[in-house]
Structure formats: structure tokens, C-alpha cells
Design a protein around this motif. Structure first.
Motif, short mmCIF file in Angstrom:
data_model
loop_
_atom_site.label_atom_id
_atom_site.label_comp_id
_atom_site.label_asym_id
_atom_site.label_seq_id
_atom_site.Cartn_x
_atom_site.Cartn_y
_atom_site.Cartn_z
N CYS A 1 -26.72 -44.44 50.84
CA CYS A 1 -27.46 -45.93 51.45
C CYS A 1 -28.14 -45.47 52.88
N ARG A 2 -29.18 -45.24 52.60
CA ARG A 2 -30.17 -45.18 53.74
C ARG A 2 -30.59 -46.44 54.46
N VAL B 1 -32.27 -63.59 52.47
CA VAL B 1 -31.06 -63.01 51.98
C VAL B 1 -31.74 -61.53 51.37
N ASP B 2 -30.93 -60.54 51.70
CA ASP B 2 -31.55 -59.10 51.24
C ASP B 2 -30.57 -58.76 50.11
N LEU B 3 -29.48 -59.19 49.90
CA LEU B 3 -28.50 -58.84 48.67
C LEU B 3 -27.55 -59.99 48.64
N ARG C 1 -33.67 -50.36 45.85
CA ARG C 1 -34.75 -51.56 45.75
C ARG C 1 -35.61 -51.00 46.84
N CYS C 2 -35.02 -50.82 48.21
CA CYS C 2 -35.81 -50.53 49.15
C CYS C 2 -36.86 -49.24 49.24
N SER D 1 -40.93 -48.67 48.95
CA SER D 1 -41.76 -47.97 49.71
C SER D 1 -42.45 -46.72 49.16
N ALA D 2 -42.21 -46.46 47.58
CA ALA D 2 -42.48 -45.34 47.06
C ALA D 2 -44.15 -45.48 46.78
#
Length: 255
Positions: A19-20, A197-199, A249-250, A254-255
Motif C-alpha cells: 500500500c503505497r 471520500v477516498d474509500l 485504483r490510485c 496514474s498509469a
């Protein structure tokens, strides 16, 4: 120590390394207290008390992981239809928890701000007073933010914000054309400054979000994690698995 007690901390560390990205705001639908009690042959009140105990542990995990905002779905507007004795017990427990904020050393140490999200007009007077006391005692705290969704409904949330906006327009003679996204967010939850909300996490093997925080969650395309354990059986491993979904998801964005 049994084998599970040895392996779980190792697995937690492995998950944490994956988890980065840590979410800023996690919203949790704590489902399964009653089914947990039924599974063990206990009364409903015991299930709710076990759920409250798990909430205490989860908040410690969230603070340890660096999550800044947690919103807990504790009692919906639909829950008023439950048996009178169960609602009475829950309200008494909620009052106890809000009043404990006034003396809890962790609240002072971690600078926890406690806020209610929902419709206070639907609560009994003694519970509403306990909520106000907790909010007033912690209003200057900025270390960790705990939002309690109580007498809460997703559609009602939008209705209350609309009423506030219309009252502002009426009093100030504002042009309705000035109503925009920022104005809605300013009036949402009476301007308590709750971030997107992020999650969202839901326990109890229920795969729906029950219209929880529609503006702040659905409107911002938050990640969602459904898991099988009833809320009293929720583990740090489950929280980390949810954060891993958010991290993935993050990474995809960013990919």
C-alpha cells in the motif's frame, strides 16, 4: 501464541508494503452486528456492544496508518423502523460514547475532532445534547477527524443542504445562478468541512453502498471494498486489504 497469532502480523506487514497510497478519508458501513449476535446465540444488544468495541480498535488502526478522516455509518433514517427496545438501546450507547469523548485521553492526545453527520432534529434531546457537547469540546482539534453518521440518509443529506442554500438565497437576496458545486459543498453537513471520500468499506457480505455520502463518495468516484466478516469480526487485515484496493485504483489512475 497460536499459529494464527504468528502469521497474521506477518501478513499485515506484507499488505502494508503493498500500500503505497493511504486514503485521506475512509467511510465505513459497519454491517452485521445483529447477524453476529444471532450466530453466537446472543441477544441483539450484545452484538451492538461487540460492534462498538471493534470500532474502538479500528480507530486505533486508522490513526496508526495515517488515515486523517473516518466516517462511520452508525444509524440510518431507515433504522428508526427497528424495534423500540433496540433503538432505545442504541441511542443510550451512542449517548455514552459521545459523552466519553469529554474524558477520553486519546481524544486529547491525538487531537481528535468528533462531528455528527445527519439530521439532529430526529434525535431525542439527551442524545442531541451529548452530540453537541462532544462537538463543542473537540471543535479546535485538527489531528484526526471522526464523523458519526447518525439519523443519516443519503437523500436527506441533499435535501438538508438544499434547504440551507434556499434560506441563504432568501436572506441575502443572492442570485440563484450563483449556486454551484462549491456552494453545495459549503452547505453540505452544515459546513463541517468534510473532504471527499477516498474509500468506502462495507462489512457483512453486503455488496451495496446504501446511498452513503452520495455527494462525497459517488460524486468523487471513491474506491469501494466489500468484505464478508460481520463488523465485530473485522480485522486489521481487512482494513489493509481495503486500502490495497484504493492503492490499486490510485496506481491505475496514474498509469
Amino acid at each position: 501464541m497460536n499459529l494464527q497469532g504468528i502469521l497474521e502480523p506477518l501478513y499485515e506487514q506484507r499488505l502494508l508494503r503493498q500500500c503505497r497510497h493511504i486514503p485521506n478519508h475512509v467511510a465505513i458501513i459497519m454491517d452485521g452486528n445483529r447477524r453476529y449476535a444471532k450466530m453466537l446465540g446472543l441477544d441483539t444488544a450484545s452484538g451492538h456492544r461487540a460492534g462498538a468495541d471493534k470500532t474502538e480498535k479500528m480507530l486505533d488502526w486508522a490513526h496508526e496508518l495515517g488515515i486523517r478522516h473516518v466516517t462511520l455509518y452508525t444509524f440510518s433514517t431507515e433504522n428508526f423502523s427497528r424495534e423500540k427496545n433496540e433503538v432505545g438501546y442504541l441511542f443510550a450507547m451512542f449517548k455514552e460514547k459521545f459523552l466519553s469523548v469529554l474524558t477520553d485521553e486519546r481524544v486529547k492526545k491525538y487531537r481528535i475532532r468528533v462531528q455528527m453527520v445527519g439530521d439532529p432534529s430526529m434525535l431525542p434531546d439527551d442524545l442531541r445534547e451529548a452530540v453537541l457537547a462532544a462537538e463543542e469540546a473537540t471543535k479546535e482539534h485538527t489531528g484526526f477527524f471522526l464523523n458519526i453518521a447518525l439519523a443519516y440518509g443519503g437523500r436527506n443529506e441533499i435535501v438538508l443542504a438544499a434547504r440551507d442554500i434556499l434560506e441563504t438565497v432568501r436572506k441575502n437576496g443572492a442570485d440563484p445562478d450563483t449556486i454551484d458545486v462549491s456552494m453545495v459543498e459549503e452547505h453540505l453537513h452544515h459546513g463541517k468541512g468534510i473532504p471527499p471520500v477516498d474509500l468506502i468499506i462495507r462489512t457483512g457480505n453486503e455488496c451495496r453502498t446504501s446511498n452513503f455520502l452520495p455527494w462525497l463518495a459517488a460524486g468523487h468516484e471513491s474506491a469501494v471494498y466489500f468484505c464478508a466478516p460481520y463488523w465485530p469480526l473485522f480485522r486489521k487485515i481487512d482494513l489493509l486489504r481495503a486500502i490495497r484496493i484504493y492503492d490499486q485504483r490510485c496506481a491505475a489512475k496514474s498509469a
